[in-house]
Design a protein around this motif. Structure first.
Motif, PDB file in Angstrom:
ATOM      1  N   TRP A  44       0.839  -1.206   0.000  1.00  0.00           N
ATOM      2  CA  TRP A  44       0.000   0.000   0.000  1.00  0.00           C
ATOM      3  C   TRP A  44       0.870   1.251   0.000  1.00  0.00           C
ATOM      4  CZ3 TRP A  44      -0.320   3.410   4.340  1.00  0.00           C
ATOM      5  CH2 TRP A  44      -1.218   4.469   4.151  1.00  0.00           C
ATOM      6  N   ARG A  45       1.909   1.265   0.814  1.00  0.00           N
ATOM      7  CA  ARG A  45       2.822   2.414   0.825  1.00  0.00           C
ATOM      8  C   ARG A  45       3.534   2.563  -0.514  1.00  0.00           C
ATOM      9  NH1 ARG A  45       5.838   0.868   6.296  1.00  0.00           N
ATOM     10  NH2 ARG A  45       4.510  -0.986   6.097  1.00  0.00           N
ATOM     11  N   SER A  46       3.944   1.444  -1.096  1.00  0.00           N
ATOM     12  CA  SER A  46       4.649   1.497  -2.380  1.00  0.00           C
ATOM     13  C   SER A  46       3.770   2.103  -3.464  1.00  0.00           C
ATOM     14  CB  SER A  46       5.093   0.085  -2.795  1.00  0.00           C
ATOM     15  OG  SER A  46       6.021  -0.448  -1.878  1.00  0.00           O
ATOM     16  N   ARG A  51       6.953   7.357  -7.044  1.00  0.00           N
ATOM     17  CA  ARG A  51       7.227   8.560  -7.833  1.00  0.00           C
ATOM     18  C   ARG A  51       8.450   8.310  -8.711  1.00  0.00           C
ATOM     19  NH1 ARG A  51       3.208   9.238  -5.468  1.00  0.00           N
ATOM     20  NH2 ARG A  51       2.414  11.045  -4.329  1.00  0.00           N
ATOM     21  N   PRO A  52       8.529   8.963  -9.876  1.00  0.00           N
ATOM     22  CA  PRO A  52       9.765   8.868 -10.672  1.00  0.00           C
ATOM     23  C   PRO A  52      10.956   9.382  -9.876  1.00  0.00           C
ATOM     24  CG  PRO A  52       7.970   9.768 -11.980  1.00  0.00           C
ATOM     25  CD  PRO A  52       7.469   9.722 -10.572  1.00  0.00           C
ATOM     26  N   GLY A  53      12.109   8.811 -10.128  1.00  0.00           N
ATOM     27  CA  GLY A  53      13.321   9.224  -9.439  1.00  0.00           C
ATOM     28  C   GLY A  53      14.210  10.071 -10.330  1.00  0.00           C
ATOM     29  N   ARG A 262      12.610   0.487  -4.401  1.00  0.00           N
ATOM     30  CA  ARG A 262      11.695   1.633  -4.357  1.00  0.00           C
ATOM     31  C   ARG A 262      11.055   1.724  -5.748  1.00  0.00           C
ATOM     32  NH1 ARG A 262      11.395   6.828  -1.623  1.00  0.00           N
ATOM     33  NH2 ARG A 262      13.388   6.463  -0.556  1.00  0.00           N
ATOM     34  N   PHE A 263       9.844   1.237  -5.850  1.00  0.00           N
ATOM     35  CA  PHE A 263       9.176   1.225  -7.150  1.00  0.00           C
ATOM     36  C   PHE A 263       8.789   2.639  -7.565  1.00  0.00           C
ATOM     37  CE2 PHE A 263       8.731  -3.175  -5.882  1.00  0.00           C
ATOM     38  CZ  PHE A 263       8.915  -3.849  -7.082  1.00  0.00           C
ATOM     39  N   ARG A 264       8.902   2.898  -8.856  1.00  0.00           N
ATOM     40  CA  ARG A 264       8.608   4.228  -9.410  1.00  0.00           C
ATOM     41  C   ARG A 264       7.160   4.390  -9.828  1.00  0.00           C
ATOM     42  NH1 ARG A 264      12.638   6.533  -6.974  1.00  0.00           N
ATOM     43  NH2 ARG A 264      14.693   5.944  -7.782  1.00  0.00           N
ATOM     44  N   GLY A 265       6.439   3.300  -9.912  1.00  0.00           N
ATOM     45  CA  GLY A 265       5.052   3.353 -10.349  1.00  0.00           C
ATOM     46  C   GLY A 265       4.633   1.994 -10.870  1.00  0.00           C
ATOM     47  N   PRO A 266       3.449   1.891 -11.416  1.00  0.00           N
ATOM     48  CA  PRO A 266       2.979   0.607 -11.959  1.00  0.00           C
ATOM     49  C   PRO A 266       3.731   0.240 -13.225  1.00  0.00           C
ATOM     50  CG  PRO A 266       1.439   2.352 -12.486  1.00  0.00           C
ATOM     51  CD  PRO A 266       2.460   2.970 -11.570  1.00  0.00           C
ATOM     52  N   MET A 334      15.642  -1.774 -10.303  1.00  0.00           N
ATOM     53  CA  MET A 334      16.905  -1.896  -9.592  1.00  0.00           C
ATOM     54  C   MET A 334      17.923  -0.887 -10.125  1.00  0.00           C
ATOM     55  SD  MET A 334      19.225  -3.132  -7.607  1.00  0.00           S
ATOM     56  CE  MET A 334      18.528  -4.588  -6.829  1.00  0.00           C
ATOM     57  N   LEU A 335      18.050  -0.810 -11.450  1.00  0.00           N
ATOM     58  CA  LEU A 335      18.982   0.144 -12.052  1.00  0.00           C
ATOM     59  C   LEU A 335      18.596   1.578 -11.701  1.00  0.00           C
ATOM     60  CD1 LEU A 335      21.281   0.933 -13.967  1.00  0.00           C
ATOM     61  CD2 LEU A 335      19.668   0.702 -15.879  1.00  0.00           C
ATOM     62  N   ASP A 336      17.307   1.871 -11.745  1.00  0.00           N
ATOM     63  CA  ASP A 336      16.802   3.205 -11.404  1.00  0.00           C
ATOM     64  C   ASP A 336      17.189   3.577  -9.974  1.00  0.00           C
ATOM     65  OD1 ASP A 336      15.264   5.512 -10.911  1.00  0.00           O
ATOM     66  OD2 ASP A 336      13.641   4.812 -12.189  1.00  0.00           O
ATOM     67  N   ASN A 337      16.962   2.657  -9.041  1.00  0.00           N
ATOM     68  CA  ASN A 337      17.317   2.915  -7.640  1.00  0.00           C
ATOM     69  C   ASN A 337      18.815   3.149  -7.483  1.00  0.00           C
ATOM     70  OD1 ASN A 337      14.946   0.691  -5.915  1.00  0.00           O
ATOM     71  ND2 ASN A 337      14.622   2.475  -7.217  1.00  0.00           N
ATOM     72  N   PHE A 338      19.615   2.365  -8.214  1.00  0.00           N
ATOM     73  CA  PHE A 338      21.067   2.510  -8.119  1.00  0.00           C
ATOM     74  C   PHE A 338      21.521   3.863  -8.659  1.00  0.00           C
ATOM     75  CE2 PHE A 338      25.254   2.143 -10.129  1.00  0.00           C
ATOM     76  CZ  PHE A 338      26.023   1.815  -9.023  1.00  0.00           C
ATOM     77  N   LEU A 339      21.027   4.226  -9.836  1.00  0.00           N
ATOM     78  CA  LEU A 339      21.435   5.494 -10.435  1.00  0.00           C
ATOM     79  C   LEU A 339      20.938   6.689  -9.625  1.00  0.00           C
ATOM     80  CD1 LEU A 339      20.740   4.700 -14.206  1.00  0.00           C
ATOM     81  CD2 LEU A 339      22.964   4.744 -13.054  1.00  0.00           C
ATOM     82  N   SER A 340      19.745   6.555  -9.030  1.00  0.00           N
ATOM     83  CA  SER A 340      19.185   7.643  -8.227  1.00  0.00           C
ATOM     84  C   SER A 340      19.736   7.650  -6.808  1.00  0.00           C
ATOM     85  CB  SER A 340      17.655   7.526  -8.183  1.00  0.00           C
ATOM     86  OG  SER A 340      17.089   7.594  -9.478  1.00  0.00           O
ATOM     87  N   GLY A 341      20.294   6.531  -6.370  1.00  0.00           N
ATOM     88  CA  GLY A 341      20.864   6.452  -5.034  1.00  0.00           C
ATOM     89  C   GLY A 341      19.839   6.566  -3.925  1.00  0.00           C
TER      90      GLY A 341
END
Length: 406
Positions: A44-46, A51-53, A262-266, A334-341
């Protein structure tokens, strides 16, 4: 003679009640009996806070969807599996478009049914591009080899202090015993080989990804991280309890080497293109015509991941943000989270215990001083909603605060 019920005695009863609630909660939490409910509140929180990173727009997906299968069959009479020359065309388009790196969430474990020349041409395309991340499947019982193949170059990417970490976490982390590698023609020219094996949580939902897998003493990064490493082959990695550091990015992980996503969206959040559109564009360019993908900078300086979404190709998963989520989108996250830190971290156990004590004992003590129903209702509402607010606030700042235990 009856003893009058005083404020002092009511507070004592409240304190005892709060301590009892604390003990019960901590026991249930420590035994993992609250995990199933906690997972649902995390989903639910996710969904609420996705949000986009900072790096979301640096990632592109090429999806082999049902439309692509139908188009290739309709236009060329080709059935599944495709000849490797189609994949070569996709990489060629990415190269001419200025892609930073390309990763394929595809296992090429068997030679092409179209002959050796088909594999050789695909391998040459990978070599010419130079920044290709290939897929390996690691397993405990699945896979056709138990040692690193002699005809595939040993990986150059290393994790310092890996053996020390494995020794301290051997109860939770074990090297993989089997592997399925791409054919040598592809493996030898890939910039890096990556593990695409991942396991969902016990309820079948993907919330975490294993950062790397160890096979025959070698560490293979997960495909999302490997996509970055394909473009930055000299980056080093080091590991210590709770952290994997690559270059200057520190990734929080648990004792099993998993990172919380940390998911960015659906599904569909990262910009995607069908494989058919990319193939059409490459074919048109080779014929001297304008490409079907009109934006000339669509892939420029982007990390491109290729994967399956056609229902018959069986790479559809369930993710924390709900609905159907393809495997390649999990790697992209995963790549998004890594690049966004901005990976999600678990709160230290001691801090979680303090929060549970404060909320449980505090609510019981404050409620004990009210004798009217209205006051009790107000206090109860306040302390019931406080954990929700705290868990949402923790998520915003990158932490997983157990909501059910709180």
């Amino acid at each position: 003679m009856a003893v009058p019920f005083t404020v002092g005695s009511s507070r004592q009863h409240g304190l005892l009640l709060g301590l009892a609630a604390t003990v019960i909660t901590l026991v249930l939490w420590s035994l993992g009996w609250l995990n199933a409910w906690e997972a649902k509140t995390w989903d639910w929180r996710s969904r609420l806070l996705a949000r986009p990173g900072a790096a979301t727009d640096k990632i592109r997906l090429i999806l082999l969807d049902q439309n692509s299968l139908d188009w290739v069959y309709r236009e060329n009479g080709l059935t599944w599996p495709w000849p490797r020359e189609l994949y070569s065309a996709i990489i060629s388009f990415c190269r001419r478009s200025g892609a930073k790196a390309v990763a394929f969430d595809v296992l090429f474990t068997e030679p092409s049914k179209y002959g050796v020349a088909d594999d050789t041409a695909f391998s040459d395309t990978i070599k010419d591009f130079g920044r290709f991340a290939g897929a390996v499947y690691l397993g405990q019982s699945s896979g056709n080899v138990s040692r690193w193949p002699s005809d595939i170059p040993e990986p150059t990417w290393k994790i310092t202090h890996l053996q020390n970490w494995l020794a301290t976490t051997r109860q939770k982390t074990k090297p993989f015993l089997r592997a399925a590698f791409p054919i040598p023609e592809l493996s030898k020219n890939a910039a890096i080989l990556c593990n695409i094996q991942s396991e969902p949580d016990p309820d079948g939902i993907y919330r975490r990804v294993k950062l790397f897998g160890v096979f025959d003493r070698y560490a293979l990064p997960t495909l999302g991280i490997g996509t970055y490493l394909a473009a930055h082959p000299r980056e080093t990695a080091s590991i210590r309890p709770g952290r994997l550091t690559i270059a200057k990015t520190s990734i929080p992980m648990d004792g099993s080497g998993n990172a919380i996503l940390r998911f960015r969206g659906p599904a569909g959040t990262h910009r995607s293109y069908s494989a058919a559109a990319v193939l059409q564009s490459e074919i048109r360019i080779r014929s001297g015509q304008p490409p079907s993908i009109h934006d000339p900078d669509a892939f420029r300086d982007a990390y491109v991941l290729f994967g399956f979404t056609a229902p018959g190709l069986y790479d559809l998963r369930s993710a924390a943000v709900g609905g159907v989520y393809s495997g390649v989108e999990i790697h992209a996250t995963m790549l998004d989270n890594f690049l966004s830190g901005d990976f999600i971290r678990t709160l230290p156990t001691g801090l979680v215990v303090i929060v549970i004590i404060i909320l449980a004992v505090g609510s019981a003590l404050v409620s004990s001083v009210y004798s009217n129903l209205r006051g009790i209702a107000v206090i109860s509402t306040l302390f019931l909603t406080a954990p929700i607010g705290l868990s949402i606030g923790a998520y915003v700042f990158g932490f997983w605060l157990p909501l059910i235990a709180s």
